[in-house]
Design a protein around this motif. Structure first.
Motif, short mmCIF file in Angstrom:
data_model
loop_
_atom_site.label_atom_id
_atom_site.label_comp_id
_atom_site.label_asym_id
_atom_site.label_seq_id
_atom_site.Cartn_x
_atom_site.Cartn_y
_atom_site.Cartn_z
N ARG A 290 26.03 -41.81 -105.45
CA ARG A 290 24.79 -42.56 -105.70
C ARG A 290 24.98 -44.04 -105.37
N THR B 193 22.99 -46.09 -102.47
CA THR B 193 22.24 -47.31 -102.78
C THR B 193 22.71 -48.47 -101.91
N GLN C 215 21.30 -48.14 -98.48
CA GLN C 215 19.90 -48.56 -98.43
C GLN C 215 19.78 -50.08 -98.38
#
Length: 313
Positions: A94, A98, A101
């Protein structure tokens, strides 16, 4: 003395835009590398998570894996540990997703900035050229220095181009020599097998490698000829020649015994050493060209900086 205030003001603004373009370009390269790294980490963690979740699933379902786990200790303890490991990987995944992104958002913003400054360097160069023509055509002493800088820049650019062309030719020659060495390495391995009793199969493999080595050697010689011509352009005159691949190896099939096998093995080894020596010479020459090209690039950059200092300072 002629006033250059209006064009100097334009030059200062254009130089700032050009410098901002350079900064954004460098940042774009850095973020692109970071995105590639993050993408690899995400892919690795996704694969790792599949493995961890598989371990958890097998323990939850029972069966042979659970039986073995029970022999080693508490099945529940093992299951808890596997679940914790899977969750840890999931958390890292995760986090990297992130991060990816964020980096992609940063890259999009940088691309927007680069689009706005797309012509900044050309605009700056046009203004520099305009002022240069004004100075050269006037009695300003800076004009004479600019003429000399232009001459030295042209010479340096030509030298740099020729050294880079020679370096690329050397790299190509090095790759071609590497192919010869790989073929000879295969032949040497087959020859070693032949020495300890490989028989007909070893002979066939050895001869196949040698035929490929002979063909590769001619390609390498062609690459060396190109390299020599490029070196001549910068004043270095050499005539590198690839060691000959001895075609008598193929006739040795008719006299196959331990003595001829040993002689063939020695020939292969000697040829490999000679080819490797040629490869080392090419590598050292390429390194020398790269070093000289770096020096020329520094000289060019200093001349460009001095020209800009005169024109926009």
């Amino acid at each position: 003395m002629t006033s250059y205030t209006p064009i100097d003001d334009d030059l200062r603004a254009a130089r700032e835009r050009a410098r901002r373009l350079d900064r954004l370009t460098a940042q774009h390269r850095a973020v692109s590398v970071q995105i590639e790294e993050a993408g690899r980490l995400v892919a690795d963690l996704e694969a790792r998570l599949v493995e961890e979740e598989g371990d958890v699933s097998r323990l939850e379902k029972g069966g042979f894996a659970a039986f073995l786990s029970g022999l080693a200790g508490s099945r529940q303890d093992r299951l808890d540990r596997e679940r914790a490991e899977a969750e840890a990987v999931r958390e890292r995944l995760r986090g990297q997703r992130t991060r990816l992104q964020w980096l992609q958002s940063d890259l999009a913003a940088l691309r927007g900035g680069l689009a706005e400054l797309e012509n900044a360097r050309q605009e700056f160069d046009i203004l520099l050229g305009h002022k240069e023509r004004l100075l050269v055509g006037s009695d300003d002493p800076r004009g004479r220095e600019l003429v000399e800088i232009a001459r030295r820049l042209a010479d340096t650019a030509a030298d740099l181009r020729e050294h880079e062309e020679a370096r690329q030719a050397g790299i190509a020659a090095g790759h071609a020599i590497g192919q010869v060495l790989r073929c000879l390495g295969g032949a040497r391995g087959a020859s070693t097998w032949d020495l300890i009793g490989g028989g007909t199969i070893a002979d066939m493999m050895e001869h196949g490698h040698l035929r490929r080595a002979d063909e590769a050697a001619w390609h390498a010689q062609q690459a060396l000829d190109v390299f020599a011509r490029e070196l001549a352009d910068i004043g270095t005159h050499v005539t590198p020649a690839m060691p000959e691949v001895d075609t008598r190896w193929f006739a040795d099939t008719f006299f196959d015994n331990i003595i001829t096998d040993a002689i063939k093995h020695q020939r292969i080894a000697r040829t490999g050493e000679a080819v490797a020596e040629m490869g080392r010479w090419v590598g050292e020459t390429v390194e020398g060209l790269a070093s000289r090209a770096a020096e020329l690039a520094v000289r060019r950059d200093r001349l460009v900086a001095r020209r800009e200092e005169i024109l926009a300072g």
